[in-house]
Design an enzyme around this catalytic site. Structure first.
Site, PDB file in Angstrom:
ATOM      1  N   HIS A 166       0.799  -1.214   0.000  1.00  0.00           N
ATOM      2  CA  HIS A 166       0.000   0.000   0.000  1.00  0.00           C
ATOM      3  C   HIS A 166       0.831   1.264   0.000  1.00  0.00           C
ATOM      4  O   HIS A 166       0.464   2.257  -0.609  1.00  0.00           O
ATOM      5  CB  HIS A 166      -0.976  -0.019   1.177  1.00  0.00           C
ATOM      6  CG  HIS A 166      -2.369   0.168   0.718  1.00  0.00           C
ATOM      7  ND1 HIS A 166      -3.375   0.580   1.522  1.00  0.00           N
ATOM      8  CD2 HIS A 166      -2.914   0.034  -0.502  1.00  0.00           C
ATOM      9  CE1 HIS A 166      -4.481   0.663   0.824  1.00  0.00           C
ATOM     10  NE2 HIS A 166      -4.231   0.320  -0.407  1.00  0.00           N
ATOM     11  N   ARG A 197     -10.066   4.176  -3.957  1.00  0.00           N
ATOM     12  CA  ARG A 197      -9.805   3.260  -2.835  1.00  0.00           C
ATOM     13  C   ARG A 197     -10.332   3.904  -1.553  1.00  0.00           C
ATOM     14  O   ARG A 197      -9.644   4.717  -0.936  1.00  0.00           O
ATOM     15  CB  ARG A 197      -8.306   2.998  -2.696  1.00  0.00           C
ATOM     16  CG  ARG A 197      -7.707   2.132  -3.796  1.00  0.00           C
ATOM     17  CD  ARG A 197      -6.223   1.897  -3.526  1.00  0.00           C
ATOM     18  NE  ARG A 197      -5.669   0.804  -4.294  1.00  0.00           N
ATOM     19  CZ  ARG A 197      -4.983   0.948  -5.428  1.00  0.00           C
ATOM     20  NH1 ARG A 197      -4.769   2.145  -5.922  1.00  0.00           N
ATOM     21  NH2 ARG A 197      -4.496  -0.113  -6.051  1.00  0.00           N
ATOM     22  N   ARG A 226     -14.809   1.977  -4.948  1.00  0.00           N
ATOM     23  CA  ARG A 226     -14.707   0.624  -4.394  1.00  0.00           C
ATOM     24  C   ARG A 226     -15.114   0.659  -2.924  1.00  0.00           C
ATOM     25  O   ARG A 226     -14.669   1.522  -2.177  1.00  0.00           O
ATOM     26  CB  ARG A 226     -13.262   0.136  -4.526  1.00  0.00           C
ATOM     27  CG  ARG A 226     -13.051  -1.230  -3.911  1.00  0.00           C
ATOM     28  CD  ARG A 226     -11.691  -1.777  -4.252  1.00  0.00           C
ATOM     29  NE  ARG A 226     -10.641  -1.199  -3.457  1.00  0.00           N
ATOM     30  CZ  ARG A 226      -9.356  -1.504  -3.607  1.00  0.00           C
ATOM     31  NH1 ARG A 226      -8.977  -2.357  -4.550  1.00  0.00           N
ATOM     32  NH2 ARG A 226      -8.443  -0.958  -2.855  1.00  0.00           N
ATOM     33  N   GLU A 234     -10.153 -10.510  -8.702  1.00  0.00           N
ATOM     34  CA  GLU A 234      -8.845 -10.555  -8.048  1.00  0.00           C
ATOM     35  C   GLU A 234      -8.474 -11.959  -7.582  1.00  0.00           C
ATOM     36  O   GLU A 234      -7.365 -12.174  -7.117  1.00  0.00           O
ATOM     37  CB  GLU A 234      -8.844  -9.644  -6.814  1.00  0.00           C
ATOM     38  CG  GLU A 234      -9.155  -8.196  -7.119  1.00  0.00           C
ATOM     39  CD  GLU A 234      -9.072  -7.310  -5.887  1.00  0.00           C
ATOM     40  OE1 GLU A 234      -8.035  -6.683  -5.708  1.00  0.00           O
ATOM     41  OE2 GLU A 234     -10.052  -7.251  -5.121  1.00  0.00           O
ATOM     42  N   ASN A 244      -3.016  -6.586  -9.185  1.00  0.00           N
ATOM     43  CA  ASN A 244      -2.068  -6.683  -8.056  1.00  0.00           C
ATOM     44  C   ASN A 244      -2.375  -7.931  -7.234  1.00  0.00           C
ATOM     45  O   ASN A 244      -1.492  -8.728  -6.923  1.00  0.00           O
ATOM     46  CB  ASN A 244      -2.177  -5.461  -7.139  1.00  0.00           C
ATOM     47  CG  ASN A 244      -1.925  -4.171  -7.875  1.00  0.00           C
ATOM     48  OD1 ASN A 244      -1.354  -4.174  -8.949  1.00  0.00           O
ATOM     49  ND2 ASN A 244      -2.365  -3.068  -7.299  1.00  0.00           N
ATOM     50  N   ASP A 245      -3.641  -8.074  -6.868  1.00  0.00           N
ATOM     51  CA  ASP A 245      -4.004  -9.256  -6.092  1.00  0.00           C
ATOM     52  C   ASP A 245      -4.109 -10.485  -6.981  1.00  0.00           C
ATOM     53  O   ASP A 245      -3.697 -11.579  -6.588  1.00  0.00           O
ATOM     54  CB  ASP A 245      -5.337  -9.019  -5.361  1.00  0.00           C
ATOM     55  CG  ASP A 245      -5.102  -8.311  -4.037  1.00  0.00           C
ATOM     56  OD1 ASP A 245      -4.159  -8.683  -3.330  1.00  0.00           O
ATOM     57  OD2 ASP A 245      -5.848  -7.371  -3.728  1.00  0.00           O
ATOM     58  N   ARG A 298       2.408 -10.569  -2.549  1.00  0.00           N
ATOM     59  CA  ARG A 298       2.766  -9.327  -3.230  1.00  0.00           C
ATOM     60  C   ARG A 298       3.659  -8.426  -2.382  1.00  0.00           C
ATOM     61  O   ARG A 298       4.246  -7.477  -2.884  1.00  0.00           O
ATOM     62  CB  ARG A 298       1.503  -8.575  -3.686  1.00  0.00           C
ATOM     63  CG  ARG A 298       0.674  -7.980  -2.589  1.00  0.00           C
ATOM     64  CD  ARG A 298      -0.694  -7.520  -3.095  1.00  0.00           C
ATOM     65  NE  ARG A 298      -0.838  -6.070  -3.116  1.00  0.00           N
ATOM     66  CZ  ARG A 298      -1.973  -5.443  -3.406  1.00  0.00           C
ATOM     67  NH1 ARG A 298      -3.058  -6.127  -3.739  1.00  0.00           N
ATOM     68  NH2 ARG A 298      -2.035  -4.145  -3.407  1.00  0.00           N
ATOM     69  N   CYS A 337      -7.472  -2.239 -13.109  1.00  0.00           N
ATOM     70  CA  CYS A 337      -7.118  -1.134 -12.212  1.00  0.00           C
ATOM     71  C   CYS A 337      -5.917  -1.472 -11.344  1.00  0.00           C
ATOM     72  O   CYS A 337      -5.552  -0.709 -10.466  1.00  0.00           O
ATOM     73  CB  CYS A 337      -8.308  -0.720 -11.358  1.00  0.00           C
ATOM     74  SG  CYS A 337      -8.900  -2.033 -10.295  1.00  0.00           S
TER      75      CYS A 337
HETATM   76  C1  PEP Z   1      -5.496  -4.877  -7.173  1.00  0.00           C
HETATM   77  O1  PEP Z   1      -5.473  -5.812  -6.361  1.00  0.00           O
HETATM   78  O2  PEP Z   1      -5.019  -4.935  -8.317  1.00  0.00           O
HETATM   79  C2  PEP Z   1      -6.087  -3.588  -6.789  1.00  0.00           C
HETATM   80  C3  PEP Z   1      -6.256  -2.625  -7.655  1.00  0.00           C
HETATM   81  O3  PEP Z   1      -6.438  -3.448  -5.481  1.00  0.00           O
HETATM   82  P1  PEP Z   1      -5.396  -3.111  -4.304  1.00  0.00           P
HETATM   83  O4  PEP Z   1      -4.041  -2.904  -4.921  1.00  0.00           O
HETATM   84  O5  PEP Z   1      -5.907  -1.900  -3.618  1.00  0.00           O
HETATM   85  O6  PEP Z   1      -5.474  -4.344  -3.482  1.00  0.00           O
HETATM   86 MG    MG Z   2      -6.712  -5.716  -4.572  1.00  0.00          MG
END
Ligand code: PEP
Ligand code: MG
Length: 666
Positions: A308, A415, A451, A549, A572-573, A583, A620
């Site tokens: 984050h 977010r 979200r 995700e 990302n997830d 991650r 995203c």
């Molecule tokens: C993701 O997981 O790609 C995402 C956009 O959400 P976050 O990075 O906030 O978990």
């Molecule tokens: Mg995510």
């Protein structure tokens, strides 16, 4: 003496805030007051003793009073305990990052992703970590390491006791003053800090410390002993929420001890000027309280590109390198630092000539960025005519301007957890409504995808104590947590429904695994909408989409598409779950690959399901902003790419240069 049984109706029981209020109320009476639960009795005028009793909602307790105003006191206190409207804890208490809680971390973990060598110019050290937020930066170092606090003397001579007591009193009040000092509007309602102050001045904290000092302990040794003992008492309570107060008490203890030792704890809100922050780790609330204009760059020994802090750094255009395997003493002793957040390179104490070279590169970088301004109004199209929407990922209203300047075609991901983290409490429905309405209005008629709260795992939430979990990334997070916490979820959904009248607002659910999660949310939204109608409150019917995700969402995308108005792929997830790679783990950075065939196949499955269901599909996650990934994502069938504002102009340029999308061939 009078006694009366009472069933406690206070919401979630006597937590920090209601216990403090209750003790305050009890102190107004001159009679002695006790509260009994089973065999245990506590002084009703001590907030700490009340908290340690761990009284829950719907428990029967006994109130006992003895003295002149006993009847009036019992009546008033019983009334307080029977009031169910008192204090929902999620709206009041501080989170784990409360008052500068400084915990000694284990030594730096060796890190396969990082290397270090003498600097190219021979003047200092260079390291390589995980590139987390692009950009060059150089300037003075600010070491933000959480030091271990050790008393330098354990005892004092009898003639020093009075002075020691005075020193403790001063350090305690200085610490509380600093904690309670107004910090923007968040502090106005900072009742939690008042609750901590109540604990600090209580017999259980200040009283116990004074007693030890009176028996010739040094003030710092007594503070550390009593404070940490009290923290342990809280940490062992059965109630999860009260247990989390142990962190606050530890933070308070450390802050008072640090003040006594003349070693104030570092704080990002007190940067001496524009600096590069060097830390073991930073949590979002650390950054939320900092003056970001003074943070030129970030270097952390933990974390990776999708943690984050990296997302926040990108959102604010702050270059960052995470997962650097540098010894903390080496980092701490650095005076000047230069970083390249795009390559992950870090240089410590470089020569003036080297700094000049970096400065030239910085100028060139600014020029390149300036040349992209031509793309601001462009709605980018590939050369075979495919228009791709390029939207912004935002976490606060402060970023709206940057997104608009970059020509964002709406917001692909807001977010909301960052909004929750900014404060030490869960924002009210009305506060959320203001933020969501402003966003919807700022980008209309473009869609603004908000979200719902995605807390848990790498996103702790002040005000909510998350359970200790073996695998937090596989745990209680995202939509799973929201569906379990209607007191948090419903105000957010109501705020979203109400804000939907101000623009093209869409609601998106994070971490969806199963169709039931979508159906249950829809049912809640339908009920809330009915209730708003009954009350005559204006609201809209926003589109409801989901983030893809998890592998489960990928493999059931056809089914989920039937209940969803749109998909947005959270790469990302998704990458961490498809690749089984944490991650956050810099050691595994080379395995964490969104461009891996397995992840691309997953994206293809999702795009095909979206096409069959005729719903839009975006990305995203960070992959959406990577120039080398954009052509692949577009050819797989993605309609929208959402990214931090600083990446938008370049993405538009990249899209216009794509020759053929070959969507069908992909
Ligand atoms: C993701 O997981 O790609 C995402 C956009 O959400 P976050 O990075 O906030 O978990
Ligand atoms: Mg995510």
């Amino acid at each position: 003496m009078l006694e009366t049984p009472v069933v406690v109706k206070v919401h979630e029981g006597l937590h920090a805030r209601p216990a403090t209020q209750f003790a305050k109320l009890a102190k107004r009476f001159t009679c002695s007051l006790k509260i009994g639960r089973g065999d245990a009795w506590a002084d009703a005028k001590s907030a700490v003793k009340l908290m340690l009793l761990g009284i829950k909602q719907n428990e029967q307790i006994v109130l006992r009073a003895e003295g002149d105003d006993e009847r009036e006191a019992l009546g008033r206190l019983a009334e307080f305990l029977a009031d169910a409207s008192i204090s929902a804890p999620a709206t009041g208490d501080a989170g784990d990052c409360g008052p500068a809680v400084a915990v000694e971390q284990p030594g730096t973990t060796p890190n396969a992703a990082s290397t270090h060598a003498p600097s190219a110019d021979g003047s200092g050290l260079s390291f390589k970590g995980v590139p987390a937020s692009e950009g060059l930066a150089f300037g003075q170092a600010y070491a933000y390491f959480r030091e271990e606090i050790v008393a330098d003397r354990q005892s004092v001579a009898p003639h020093e006791v009075a002075g020691e007591l005075h020193r403790f009193g001063t350090a305690l009040e200085d610490t509380l003053r600093a904690m309670l000092a107004p910090r923007g509007d968040a502090a106005e309602h900072d009742e939690i800090f008042e609750a901590i102050a109540e604990v600090a001045r209580s017999d259980d904290f200040a009283g116990a410390i004074r007693a030890l000092v009176s028996s010739q302990w040094s003030a710092e040794a007594a503070t550390l002993k009593c404070g940490l003992d009290l923290a342990v008492a809280f940490a062992t309570l059965p109630d999860e929420y009260l247990r989390s107060r142990a962190d606050d008490i530890r933070g308070l203890t450390r802050a008072v001890a640090a003040s006594l030792l003349g070693k104030p704890l570092p704080s990002l809100s007190e940067l001496p000027g524009p600096s590069i922050v060097l830390a073991e780790e930073l949590c979002a609330p650390d950054l939320a309280r900092a003056d970001l204009r003074n943070i030129l760059g970030i270097v952390c020994t933990s974390g990776s590109a999708t943690s984050h802090v990296a997302i926040l750094a990108r959102a604010h255009g702050i270059p960052a390198i995470l997962g650097v395997a540098a010894d903390r003493d080496v980092l701490r002793s650095a005076a000047r630092v230069a970083i390249d957040g795009g390559t992950g390179e870090l240089w410590l104490d470089h020569s003036p000539e080297f700094e000049q070279a970096i400065s030239k590169r910085l100028d060139a970088q600014r020029e390149a960025q300036a040349s992209l301004v031509a793309y601001r109004e462009v709605e980018p199209r590939t050369q075979d005519g495919q228009t791709i929407q390029v939207a912004a990922n935002l976490g606060s209203l402060a970023e709206i301007e940057a997104a608009q300047l970059a020509g964002a075609m709406g917001v692909g991901l807001f977010r909301t957890e960052l909004l929750f983290m900014d404060q030490r409490r869960v924002p009210s429905e009305d506060e959320q409504y203001e933020v969501y309405s402003t966003l919807a209005g700022a980008f209309a008629p473009w869609p603004v995808i908000i979200r719902t709260l995605d807390a848990g795992a790498d996103k702790p939430l002040p005000g909510v104590r998350f359970p200790e979990e073996e695998n937090p990334f596989l745990g209680w997070r995202g939509i799973r947590m929201c569906l379990d916490c209607p007191e948090i979820f419903e105000p957010q959904l109501r705020a979203l429904l109400r804000a939907a009248v101000h623009g093209n607002l869409c609601v998106m659910l994070p971490m969806v695994d199963d169709i039931e999660e979508v159906r249950r949310t829809k049912a809640i939204m339908a009920r809330l909408s009915r209730e708003l109608t009954e009350k005559g409150i204006a609201h809209g019917q926003p589109k409801l989409g989901i983030m893809i995700e998890t592998p489960a969402a990928v493999l059931t995308a056809d089914l989920l598409a039937r209940e969803s108005d749109f998909f947005s792929i959270g790469t990302n997830d998704l990458t961490q779950y498809i690749m089984a790679v944490d991650r956050m783990n810099p050691r595994l950075a080379s395995l964490y690959r969104t461009d891996h065939l397995a992840v691309l196949q997953a994206i293809r499955i999702v795009c095909e399901a979206a096409r069959r269901a005729k719903i839009s599909v975006g990305v995203c996650g960070e992959a959406a902003s990577r120039p080398e990934m954009i052509p692949t994502l577009v050819s797989l069938g993605v309609d929208e790419l959402s990214m931090s504002p600083s990446a938008i102009l370049r993405a538009k340029k990249v899209i216009t240069e794509i020759e053929g999308t070959q969507r069908d061939a992909a």
